[in-house]
Design a protein around this motif. Structure first.
Motif, PDB file in Angstrom:
ATOM      1  N   GLU A   1       0.799  -1.148  -0.097  1.00 49.12           N
ATOM      2  CA  GLU A   1       0.313  -0.172  -0.158  1.00 49.12           C
ATOM      3  C   GLU A   1       0.955   1.148  -0.053  1.00 49.12           C
ATOM      4  OE1 GLU A   1      -3.319   0.413   1.273  1.00 49.12           O
ATOM      5  OE2 GLU A   1      -4.142  -1.601   0.250  1.00 49.12           O
ATOM      6  N   GLU A   2       1.818   1.308   1.351  1.00 46.38           N
ATOM      7  CA  GLU A   2       2.915   1.941   0.730  1.00 46.38           C
ATOM      8  C   GLU A   2       3.241   2.353  -0.492  1.00 46.38           C
ATOM      9  OE1 GLU A   2       7.311   2.707   3.773  1.00 46.38           O
ATOM     10  OE2 GLU A   2       5.377   2.969   4.537  1.00 46.38           O
ATOM     11  N   GLU A   3       4.034   1.525  -0.941  1.00 44.18           N
ATOM     12  CA  GLU A   3       4.641   1.652  -2.284  1.00 44.18           C
ATOM     13  C   GLU A   3       3.406   2.462  -3.287  1.00 44.18           C
ATOM     14  OE1 GLU A   3       8.214  -1.555  -2.427  1.00 44.18           O
ATOM     15  OE2 GLU A   3       5.904  -2.525  -2.510  1.00 44.18           O
ATOM     16  N   ARG A   4       2.228   1.727  -3.220  1.00 41.91           N
ATOM     17  CA  ARG A   4       1.629   2.412  -4.092  1.00 41.91           C
ATOM     18  C   ARG A   4       1.514   3.705  -4.168  1.00 41.91           C
ATOM     19  NH1 ARG A   4      -2.527  -2.104  -2.822  1.00 41.91           N
ATOM     20  NH2 ARG A   4      -1.178  -3.147  -2.799  1.00 41.91           N
ATOM     21  N   ALA A   5       1.618   4.196  -3.258  1.00 47.04           N
ATOM     22  CA  ALA A   5       0.847   5.919  -2.758  1.00 47.04           C
ATOM     23  C   ALA A   5       1.714   6.391  -3.622  1.00 47.04           C
ATOM     24  CB  ALA A   5       0.861   5.860  -1.104  1.00 47.04           C
ATOM     25  N   VAL A   6       3.756   6.244  -2.979  1.00 40.15           N
ATOM     26  CA  VAL A   6       4.563   6.626  -3.421  1.00 40.15           C
ATOM     27  C   VAL A   6       4.403   6.922  -5.053  1.00 40.15           C
ATOM     28  CG1 VAL A   6       6.892   6.271  -4.088  1.00 40.15           C
ATOM     29  CG2 VAL A   6       5.855   6.076  -1.166  1.00 40.15           C
ATOM     30  N   VAL A   7       4.008   5.388  -5.707  1.00 35.34           N
ATOM     31  CA  VAL A   7       4.252   5.671  -6.805  1.00 35.34           C
ATOM     32  C   VAL A   7       2.833   6.022  -7.284  1.00 35.34           C
ATOM     33  CG1 VAL A   7       3.351   4.140  -9.786  1.00 35.34           C
ATOM     34  CG2 VAL A   7       5.247   3.374  -7.704  1.00 35.34           C
ATOM     35  N   GLU A   8       1.712   6.151  -6.848  1.00 31.67           N
ATOM     36  CA  GLU A   8       0.361   7.681  -7.148  1.00 31.67           C
ATOM     37  C   GLU A   8       1.261   8.777  -7.212  1.00 31.67           C
ATOM     38  OE1 GLU A   8      -2.858   6.019  -5.068  1.00 31.67           O
ATOM     39  OE2 GLU A   8      -2.166   3.907  -6.191  1.00 31.67           O
ATOM     40  N   ASN A   9       1.836   9.416  -6.437  1.00 32.31           N
ATOM     41  CA  ASN A   9       2.123  10.670  -5.885  1.00 32.31           C
ATOM     42  C   ASN A   9       3.678  11.197  -6.942  1.00 32.31           C
ATOM     43  OD1 ASN A   9       1.007  10.751  -4.351  1.00 32.31           O
ATOM     44  ND2 ASN A   9       2.543  10.520  -2.680  1.00 32.31           N
ATOM     45  N   LEU A  10       3.830  10.076  -7.260  1.00 31.92           N
ATOM     46  CA  LEU A  10       5.774  10.715  -8.928  1.00 31.92           C
ATOM     47  C   LEU A  10       4.868  10.581  -9.883  1.00 31.92           C
ATOM     48  CD1 LEU A  10       8.222   7.911  -7.457  1.00 31.92           C
ATOM     49  CD2 LEU A  10       8.050  10.671  -6.844  1.00 31.92           C
ATOM     50  N   ALA A  11       3.456   9.830  -9.836  1.00 33.52           N
ATOM     51  CA  ALA A  11       2.666   9.751 -11.186  1.00 33.52           C
ATOM     52  C   ALA A  11       2.547  10.559 -11.323  1.00 33.52           C
ATOM     53  CB  ALA A  11       1.719   8.990 -10.999  1.00 33.52           C
ATOM     54  N   ALA A  12       2.046  11.374 -10.765  1.00 33.25           N
ATOM     55  CA  ALA A  12       0.807  12.758 -10.562  1.00 33.25           C
ATOM     56  C   ALA A  12       1.591  13.978 -11.217  1.00 33.25           C
ATOM     57  CB  ALA A  12       0.193  13.362  -9.153  1.00 33.25           C
ATOM     58  N   SER A  13       1.163  14.961 -12.175  1.00 36.46           N
ATOM     59  CA  SER A  13       2.132  15.687 -12.552  1.00 36.46           C
ATOM     60  C   SER A  13       2.853  16.235 -11.058  1.00 36.46           C
ATOM     61  CB  SER A  13       1.041  16.305 -13.929  1.00 36.46           C
ATOM     62  OG  SER A  13       0.126  16.890 -13.012  1.00 36.46           O
TER      63      SER A  13
END
Length: 142
Positions: free
Chosen positions: A51-63
């Motif tokens: 879950e934590e890694e997914r949150a990091v990826v989603e934050n990085l994917a956001a412009s």
């Protein structure tokens, strides 16, 4: 994919071995090649992440426009910190390649480094930054 390879190589079948052995060899070699290529460039699936890694990826994917101003500042400071840990030539290659969006050929013209050297330095710099980022993430969780 295997059937396509079989049909493409049908002219190479000599008849010295049974057809089943020849076909199975093509299938095995195709599978082994696929496994080897996945080891070189492993695929990371979203479902495999915590879950934590997914949150990091989603934050990085956001412009950067979608990030809050405080997150933009924190992200910029983190990148600057990671860049300061690199050797000057590695920092230059990362800056030109990723931050300025220059091509390998343009970097070659600017620095005089060969294309292979540029790619190797960028790879090693990314690995160093990744290791440091892992350390920062590990100490943050303590």
């Amino acid at each position: 994919m295997i059937f396509i390879k079989i049909f493409q190589r049908l002219g190479q079948f000599s008849g010295k071995v049974p057809l089943e052995h020849w076909v199975s060899r093509i299938a095995v070699n195709t599978c082994l090649n696929q496994i080897a290529s996945e080891k070189v460039r492993p695929e990371l699936r979203h479902a495999d992440l915590s879950e934590e890694e997914r949150a990091v990826v989603e934050n990085l994917a956001a412009s950067s426009d979608e990030l809050a101003p405080d997150r933009q500042l924190a992200s910029r400071q983190l990148v600057e910190h990671l860049l300061q840990l690199l050797k000057p030539v590695e920092r230059l290659v990362i800056d030109l390649l990723y931050l300025q969006g220059r091509s390998v050929e343009e970097i070659h013209q600017i620095t005089g480094l060969g294309a292979a050297a540029i790619k190797v330095r960028a790879f090693r710099a990314r690995q160093k930054m990744k290791a440091q980022l892992t350390k920062v993430g590990a100490t943050r969780n303590l």
